[in-house]
Design a protein around this motif. Structure first.
Motif, short mmCIF file in Angstrom:
data_model
loop_
_atom_site.label_atom_id
_atom_site.label_comp_id
_atom_site.label_asym_id
_atom_site.label_seq_id
_atom_site.Cartn_x
_atom_site.Cartn_y
_atom_site.Cartn_z
N LEU A 1 0.83 -1.20 0.00
CA LEU A 1 0.00 0.00 0.00
C LEU A 1 0.87 1.26 0.00
CD1 LEU A 1 -2.76 -1.05 2.58
CD2 LEU A 1 -3.09 -0.68 0.12
N ALA A 2 1.94 1.23 0.83
CA ALA A 2 2.82 2.40 0.91
C ALA A 2 3.53 2.64 -0.42
CB ALA A 2 3.83 2.22 2.04
N LEU A 3 3.69 1.58 -1.21
CA LEU A 3 4.33 1.72 -2.52
C LEU A 3 3.29 1.93 -3.62
CD1 LEU A 3 7.03 -1.08 -2.09
CD2 LEU A 3 7.47 1.38 -2.19
N ASN A 4 2.10 2.31 -3.21
CA ASN A 4 1.02 2.64 -4.16
C ASN A 4 0.65 1.49 -5.09
OD1 ASN A 4 0.89 5.61 -3.47
ND2 ASN A 4 3.03 5.45 -4.13
N CYS A 5 0.81 0.28 -4.57
CA CYS A 5 0.50 -0.91 -5.38
C CYS A 5 -0.98 -1.28 -5.28
CB CYS A 5 1.31 -2.12 -4.88
SG CYS A 5 3.07 -2.04 -5.22
N THR A 6 -1.41 -2.08 -6.23
CA THR A 6 -2.71 -2.73 -6.13
C THR A 6 -2.50 -4.02 -5.35
OG1 THR A 6 -3.21 -1.89 -8.32
CG2 THR A 6 -4.61 -3.68 -7.49
N ILE A 7 -3.30 -4.21 -4.31
CA ILE A 7 -3.18 -5.43 -3.52
C ILE A 7 -4.05 -6.50 -4.17
CG2 ILE A 7 -3.52 -6.48 -1.24
CD1 ILE A 7 -1.31 -4.26 -1.40
N ALA A 8 -3.45 -7.67 -4.38
CA ALA A 8 -4.17 -8.73 -5.09
C ALA A 8 -5.35 -9.22 -4.26
CB ALA A 8 -3.21 -9.89 -5.36
N PRO A 9 -6.52 -9.31 -4.86
CA PRO A 9 -7.66 -9.88 -4.13
C PRO A 9 -7.48 -11.38 -3.92
CG PRO A 9 -8.29 -9.34 -6.39
CD PRO A 9 -6.87 -8.85 -6.20
N TYR A 10 -6.64 -12.00 -4.78
CA TYR A 10 -6.38 -13.43 -4.68
C TYR A 10 -4.90 -13.63 -4.95
CZ TYR A 10 -6.86 -18.46 -5.63
OH TYR A 10 -6.73 -19.83 -5.61
N SER A 11 -4.21 -14.20 -3.99
CA SER A 11 -2.76 -14.37 -4.11
C SER A 11 -2.39 -15.76 -3.62
CB SER A 11 -2.10 -13.29 -3.25
OG SER A 11 -0.71 -13.39 -3.31
N LYS A 12 -1.26 -16.26 -4.07
CA LYS A 12 -0.86 -17.60 -3.61
C LYS A 12 0.66 -17.73 -3.55
CE LYS A 12 -0.87 -19.75 -8.21
NZ LYS A 12 0.57 -19.88 -8.43
N PHE A 13 1.10 -18.82 -2.93
CA PHE A 13 2.54 -19.11 -2.86
C PHE A 13 2.90 -20.17 -3.90
CE2 PHE A 13 1.90 -17.28 1.34
CZ PHE A 13 3.01 -16.47 1.44
N ASP A 14 4.16 -20.14 -4.33
CA ASP A 14 4.65 -21.10 -5.30
C ASP A 14 6.00 -21.64 -4.85
OD1 ASP A 14 2.75 -20.66 -7.76
OD2 ASP A 14 3.27 -18.67 -7.01
N ARG A 15 6.34 -22.79 -5.42
CA ARG A 15 7.66 -23.35 -5.13
C ARG A 15 8.63 -23.00 -6.25
NH1 ARG A 15 6.73 -29.48 -2.74
NH2 ARG A 15 5.49 -28.78 -0.95
N LYS A 16 9.78 -22.51 -5.85
CA LYS A 16 10.84 -22.20 -6.81
C LYS A 16 11.94 -23.23 -6.58
CE LYS A 16 14.06 -18.41 -7.80
NZ LYS A 16 14.42 -17.03 -7.45
N GLN A 17 12.22 -24.03 -7.60
CA GLN A 17 13.16 -25.14 -7.39
C GLN A 17 14.58 -24.75 -7.81
OE1 GLN A 17 10.82 -27.80 -6.86
NE2 GLN A 17 9.22 -26.43 -7.62
N TYR A 18 15.51 -24.96 -6.92
CA TYR A 18 16.92 -24.95 -7.33
C TYR A 18 17.73 -25.71 -6.30
CZ TYR A 18 17.62 -20.92 -4.16
OH TYR A 18 17.67 -20.08 -3.09
N PHE A 19 18.81 -26.26 -6.77
CA PHE A 19 19.63 -27.08 -5.88
C PHE A 19 20.79 -26.27 -5.35
CE2 PHE A 19 17.54 -30.37 -8.37
CZ PHE A 19 17.16 -31.24 -7.37
N TYR A 20 20.77 -26.03 -4.08
CA TYR A 20 21.89 -25.38 -3.44
C TYR A 20 21.70 -25.64 -1.95
CZ TYR A 20 25.77 -22.11 -3.19
OH TYR A 20 26.99 -21.55 -3.02
N PRO A 21 22.77 -25.97 -1.23
CA PRO A 21 22.57 -26.40 0.16
C PRO A 21 22.06 -25.30 1.10
CG PRO A 21 24.85 -26.73 -0.56
CD PRO A 21 24.14 -26.10 -1.69
#
Lengths: 103, 534
Positions: free
Chosen positions: B104-124
C-alpha cells in the motif's frame, strides 16, 4: 513419436541432478510419454467454463499468530543429517562443497 | 480458454523488459551525466532494482522459530523450516500484514487473490531444495514511489519510479565454506581448497518481501536514492529495520546500456553484493562505464551475474544466468491461497503513517523549509515526529529545523543516541526557541542552555534565569551601561565622532561585557548608535 523426446528427458534429469545411462534415457522417454498420453485423456472434458484451481480443498487465509515457540527437536534435526560438524562457533550441518549453482 | 490464474504462468516474463516504451530519459538524466565524456553521453543506462527486505517479525514466515540476528548457528531451526517430512507450513499473519502495508505504501494494487509457489533450485542453503515464494500472483503489483534528488542549486528534482511487484518469500540459510567465518559475499564465505561446506539454517524461513522496480532509473545516483527511499518507507511503516550490514535490506541491480533514442534494450547484467547505498551507486557507475566501453570496442555483453568487489571497486563476473524456466515454479500445495478482504485492506490502509515523500512535500510547501532541510528531517521518522511536535508546540519551523539538524543532531551522533532517548522534550525545545524569538535570550544563550536541557530536561526559562542568561531589554539598564563605557573610553569616543565609524563594534563589545553578555544586542546597537551620533 511420443509426447516427450530424449532431449527433454536429458534436461529434466539435469534439473533434478540425476545421472542417466543411455538405456535409462531411452526407457524413461517411452515411460514418460506413456504417462503423459494417459493424462491426455483428461482433455476429453470441456473445462472452458471451469475456474482453474491449484488445490482441491477450498480454504484460504490460513494464518497463525506471530508467536515464538522454541523447538525442542534441534538436536534431533542435526542428528538426522547425513553429516554434521561442531566448531568454536557452534553446530553446523556439513555438506559437500558446491561450486556455483546457487541463487 | 484456460482461465487467468494458471495460464499466466506461461506468459509471465521475468526479465526486466518494460511493458511500455521508455520515455523517461529526457527527464533528469542530463543532471547526472554532466561529468561524462561526449562519447558516453550518446549512451543511457537502463536500471532496475530487486530489493529484498527482511520483515521485523518475531518468528519465521511459516514456523515459530525466532528470527533473531546473530544467534548461535542452527539454534533457530525447527522441523518446518528444515522441510522435514510430514510438516506443514502455516503463514505468519504479521508477514501478510507487513507485506500488504508495504504494498500500500508503494502505491501498489493489492491482489484480491494471491498464492505461494515453489521455486526449485539445488543449493545447500535451501534445506528443502525449493524456496517458497510467489510467482504469478504476487500480493502486490503495479505501484510507484517518488525519489527526490536535491540538485546543485538546492532545488528538488523529483521522479516517479515504477514498482512492478512485491511478493512474500522465505530467506535461505548461510554457507560457511571449510569452517571459515567472515564474508566474501552475503551467502557464503570462501576458503580455497576446502572440500565441504558448513551450513547454518538460522536464516532459512526468515520472512522477506522482494520488491521489483520497473527499469526506470538512469544513473547510480537515482538507483541509490530509490533504495534509500524503499528503506525509509519500510522503516516508517515499522515492517523492517532496513539494516544493510545485517542483511535486512539487500539490493540486486539489473543494468544495460543502449544508444540514446534506441528502442531495443542492451543485454542486461545483474550486479549483487552491495552492502551500502554508496556501493550501489559506485557499482552502477562502474558498470555503465564498463558496458559502454565494451559496446564502443565492439565487444558482446554477456547476460550474467556480476559481484561488486568493494576492495577493488570493480564488478567481477560470477556466473552466467540461468533462464527463469529452470526454476520450474508450481503452486505450493501445502499453503492455501490468500484473499485479503476489502474491510481488512481498509483497516491496514488507515494504519499507515504519513510517509517520507508526503512529509517532504508538506515541509517544503506548508512549512516553507528548503528541499535539503525537508529531506534531512524526514529521513528518520522519529526525528520528523520530534520536529513536528516542536512546531506544533509553537516554534518557528525554520528555527526548529536548525536546532534539530544542528546542535541536537551533533549531540545525538556524538553520544550515539536516538532522539527519543534525550531528556529535552519537543515542548521544552519549542519553549526555548520561543524565548529566542521573543528576545528573552540570545541565540548564544540558547546554545549554552542546550547541554543541560539535553541531559536533564527541565524548563528553558528557569535554567536561563538561574544561569543569568535572560537578556536585558530594559533601555534604562542598557543606557546606564553605555554611559559607563563611554566615560571609560574618551579617546575612542573622540575617534568615532571624528569619523572612525567602525568603532561601533568595539563599543557594542564593551557594553556586552559590562552587562555580562546579557544586553539585548539589537537594542544595544540602536541605543549606542543614538548616543554616539547624538
Amino acid at each position: 513419436m511420443g509426447m516427450i523426446d530424449r532431449e527433454q528427458v536429458r534436461k529434466v534429469a539435469h534439473l533434478a541432478r540425476l545421472e542417466l545411462t543411455p538405456e535409462e534415457e531411452e526407457r524413461f522417454t517411452t515411460q514418460l510419454s506413456g504417462i503423459l498420453e494417459y493424462f491426455e485423456q483428461l482433455n476429453e472434458l470441456d473445462t472452458s467454463q471451469v475456474e482453474p484451481t491449484a488445490r482441491a480443498i477450498d480454504v484460504s487465509n490460513v494464518t497463525r499468530p506471530d508467536q515464538l515457540d522454541s523447538c525442542e527437536d534441534r538436536e534431533l534435526i542435526l542428528e538426522s543429517a547425513p553429516d554434521r560438524e561442531a566448531n568454536a562457533t557452534g553446530q553446523f550441518f556439513k555438506v559437500p562443497q558446491i561450486i556455483g549453482g546457487g541463487e | 480458454m484456460f482461465g487467468k490464474r494458471l495460464s499466466r504462468l506461461d506468459s509471465l516474463s521475468f526479465t526486466m523488459e518494460p511493458t511500455v516504451a521508455p520515455t523517461l530519459f529526457f527527464d533528469t538524466s542530463d543532471t547526472f551525466m554532466t561529468t561524462a565524456t561526449p562519447t558516453k553521453t550518446k549512451y543511457e543506462a537502463i536500471i532496475g532494482l530487486e530489493t529484498h527486505c527482511q520483515l521485523s517479525t518475531e518468528t519465521k514466515i511459516f514456523s515459530c522459530s525466532s528470527t533473531q540476528f546473530g544467534a548461535d548457528p542452527n539454534t533457530n531451526i525447527d522441523p518446518v523450516c528444515m522441510g522435514l517430512p510430514g510438516t506443514l507450513p502455516v503463514l505468519n499473519e504479521k508477514v501478510l500484514e507487513y507485506a500488504v502495508k508495504a504494498g500500500l505504501a508503494l502505491n501498489c494494487t493489492i491482489a484480491p487473490y494471491s498464492k505461494f509457489d515453489r521455486k526449485q533450485y539445488f543449493y545447500p542453503d535451501l534445506p528443502k531444495n525449493y524456496q517458497i515464494s510467489q510467482y504469478d500472483l504476487p500480493i502486490a503489483q503495479q505501484g510507484w514511489l517518488e525519489i527526490e534528488i536535491v540538485d546543485a542549486d538546492g532545488n528538488p528534482v523529483r521522479k516517479k519510479i515504477g514498482i512492478t511487484r512485491l511478493h512474500m518469500e522465505e530467506d535461505a540459510g548461510k554457507l560457511v565454506h571449510g569452517g571459515s567465518v567472515g564474508g566474501a559475499s552475503r551467502n557464503e564465505t570462501r576458503l580455497s581448497g576446502s572440500t565441504y561446506s558448513l551450513v547454518d539454517y538460522n536464516r532459512a524461513g526468515v520472512p522477506l518481501v522482494e520488491i521489483v522496480s520497473e527499469p526506470d532509473m538512469r544513473s547510480g545516483q537515482e538507483a541509490a536514492e530509490y533504495a534509500q527511499e524503499v528503506r525509509r518507507i519500510v522503516r516508517y511503516l515499522g515492517v523492517s529495520d532496513g539494516n544493510m550490514q545485517e542483511g535486512s535490506l539487500r539490493c540486486d541491480v539489473n543494468i544495460s546500456v543502449r544508444l540514446v533514442g534506441a528502442e531495443k534494450f542492451g543485454t542486461k547484467v545483474e550486479i549483487k553484493n552491495m552492502n551500502s547505498f554508496s556501493a550501489i551507486q559506485k557499482a552502477i557507475d562502474y558498470e555503465i562505464e564498463r558496458q559502454v566501453e565494451a559496446v564502443e570496442s565492439g565487444e558482446r555483453i554477456i547476460q550474467e551475474t556480476r559481484l561488486w568487489d568493494e576492495s577493488s571497486q570493480r564488478t567481477i563476473s560470477m556466473r552466467t544466468k540461468e533462464g527463469s524456466s529452470d526454476y520450474r515454479y508450481f503452486p505450493e500445495p501445502d499453503l492455501g491461497p490468500i484473499e485479503v478482504s476489502k474491510a481488512q485492506l481498509t483497516t491496514w490502509q488507515a494504519e499507515l503513517p504519513e510517509l517520507p515523500a508526503q512529509k517532504r512535500h508538506r515541509y517544503e510547501n506548508d512549512l516553507g523549509l528548503s528541499a535539503y532541510d525537508a529531506r534531512v528531517l524526514t529521513d528518520d521518522r522519529s526525528i520528523a515526529e520530534y520536529f513536528e511536535a516542536t512546531v506544533t508546540a509553537g516554534a518557528s519551523p525554520k528555527l526548529a529545523a536548525n536546532w534539530i539538524m544542528g546542535d541536537i543532531s551533533a549531540y545525538l551522533n556524538k553520544e550515539k543516541l536516538n532522539i527519543t532517548d534525550i531528556a529535552l522534550t519537543p515542548d521544552s525545545l519549542a519553549a526555548m526557541i520561543k524565548l529566542i524569538e521573543s528576545d528573552m535570550i540570545s541565540n548564544a544563550a540558547g546554545k549554552e542552555l542546550l547541554p543541560e536541557l539535553l541531559t536533564k530536561g527541565g524548563s528553558a526559562e528557569e535554567i536561563a534565569k538561574a544561569k543569568g542568561l535572560i537578556q536585558v531589554s530594559d533601555p534604562s539598564v542598557i543606557e546606564e551601561a553605555i554611559e559607563k563605557v563611554l566615560a571609560a573610553h574618551p579617546s575612542e569616543l573622540e575617534k568615532y565622532r571624528g569619523g572612525k565609524k567602525n568603532l561601533l563594534g568595539f563599543f557594542v563589545g564593551k557594553v556586552m561585557k559590562e552587562t555580562g553578555g546579557r544586553a539585548n544586542p539589537k537594542l544595544t546597537n540602536q541605543l549606542l548608535q543614538k548616543k554616539l551620533d547624538g
